[in-house]
Write an enzyme that holds these catalytic residues in place. Structure first.
Site, short mmCIF file in Angstrom:
data_model
loop_
_atom_site.label_atom_id
_atom_site.label_comp_id
_atom_site.label_asym_id
_atom_site.label_seq_id
_atom_site.Cartn_x
_atom_site.Cartn_y
_atom_site.Cartn_z
N LYS A 120 -4.19 14.41 -12.28
CA LYS A 120 -3.57 14.08 -13.54
C LYS A 120 -2.54 15.51 -13.64
CE LYS A 120 -5.37 10.16 -13.79
NZ LYS A 120 -4.70 8.95 -13.44
N TYR B 179 -10.02 15.05 -10.28
CA TYR B 179 -9.38 14.16 -11.30
C TYR B 179 -8.53 15.23 -12.16
CZ TYR B 179 -8.58 10.91 -15.25
OH TYR B 179 -8.03 10.09 -16.28
N ASP C 64 0.93 -1.23 -0.13
CA ASP C 64 -0.01 -0.16 -0.07
C ASP C 64 1.04 1.27 0.10
OD1 ASP C 64 -1.66 2.10 0.54
OD2 ASP C 64 -2.98 1.17 2.00
#
Length: 304
Positions: free
Chosen positions: A178, A174, A74
């Site tokens: 990015k 989002y 993780d």
């Protein structure tokens, strides 16, 4: 593929499926030893609740001609990442290629939801998975990457810097995730340059990931059957394509020319001469701008 990466060691962080799996496999095809990490194993699934596992990816790496080593990690847990890098150092004594491909946000973002409409817990979790994981991994891995000159760091994102600066990408969370990854590559490039290492960001085009194929109800073998519902899917590419981009970069003795740059799989295919699995060279981001976003009918002539 020739064994251009024989004797090289890579870590593909976030290699359970999609681009990460394609990258790991193609590095293996070039002869590399590849540590593949993710949270989904045969004994335990991540919150994504998908069937793909890191063990399967490692087996694909080995079958391709490299050595695949699966490790459940993780990447939000610093101690787990620290233990991973210590293991690579203990077993290999080197790390030549670091690919930060951790994502895991597909179930968290809401299409076109305004910031005040988007569930904040999901949005913040997305940012942690998409950005914090990359920072934590680089923190522990870069001292091993710079131990020998020529190390390479690839930050995998969605969209080139030129495209993303002019286009809002789905939602604030989002979009921020990015574009942040691209900036991470730029910042690392500045810090790594004096050590003879290179950092860059890389985007695939319209990726035929396992989830994307399922979305259209097709498989890799018959993906073109989806074109009736989405004609622009004709420009899509397999995960092997971006994988071949990373393998080409890792084998390039002059890779430092790309330090700090934002690159795409289609752009690099024109430089290094590799093709997708069907022998074509899709240039998705040029197509998106010149055909899809321009409202023209789907036609990949001259784009793949």
């Amino acid at each position: 593929m020739t064994k251009t990466l024989q004797g090289k060691v890579a870590l593909v962080a976030g290699a359970t499926r999609g681009a990460g799996r394609g990258i790991a496999t193609e590095l293996g095809a070039a002869g590399a030893t590849v540590y593949v990490t993710g949270r989904s194993t045969r004994g335990q699934r991540s919150e994504m609740d998908r069937v793909e596992t890191v063990e399967e990816t490692a087996e694909l790496v080995t079958a391709a001609g490299g050595q695949g080593i699966p490790v459940r990690v993780d990447h939000l847990v610093p101690d787990e990442v620290k233990a991973l890098v210590e293991r690579i150092d203990r077993e290999q004594g080197q790390l030549d290629v670091l690919v930060n491909n951790i994502w895991g946000g597909d179930l968290l973002f809401r299409w076109d939801a305004k910031i005040w409409e988007h569930p904040i817990d999901a949005g913040m979790r997305l940012l942690r998975l998409a950005v914090d994981t990359h920072i934590i991994t680089s923190h522990f891995a870069l001292p091993l990457v710079i131990r020998r000159p020529g190390g390479l760091v690839v930050e995998v994102t969605d969209g080139t810097a030129d495209y993303n600066k002019d286009h809002y990408r789905i939602s604030l969370y989002y979009d921020l995730a990015k574009t942040s990854v691209t900036r991470l590559a730029f910042a690392q490039a500045k810090e790594l340059a004096t050590y003879g290492a290179t950092a860059l960001s890389l985007t695939p085009g319209w990726l035929r990931s396992e989830m994307m194929l399922e979305h259209y109800g097709v498989a890799e073998a018959n993906w073109r059957d989806a074109l009736g519902g989405q004609p622009h899917f004709a420009i899509s590419e397999s995960p092997a394509y971006v994988g071949r981009a990373v393998a080409a970069l890792a084998a390039d003795p002059h890779v430092h020319r790309w330090n700090g740059e934002s690159l795409s799989s289609g752009q690099l295919a024109g430089v290094y001469g590799y093709t997708d699995v069907d022998g074509s060279r899709p240039d998705a981001w040029r197509y998106v701008v010149e055909v899809q976003d321009a409202g023209k009918p789907a036609d990949t002539t001259g784009y793949r």
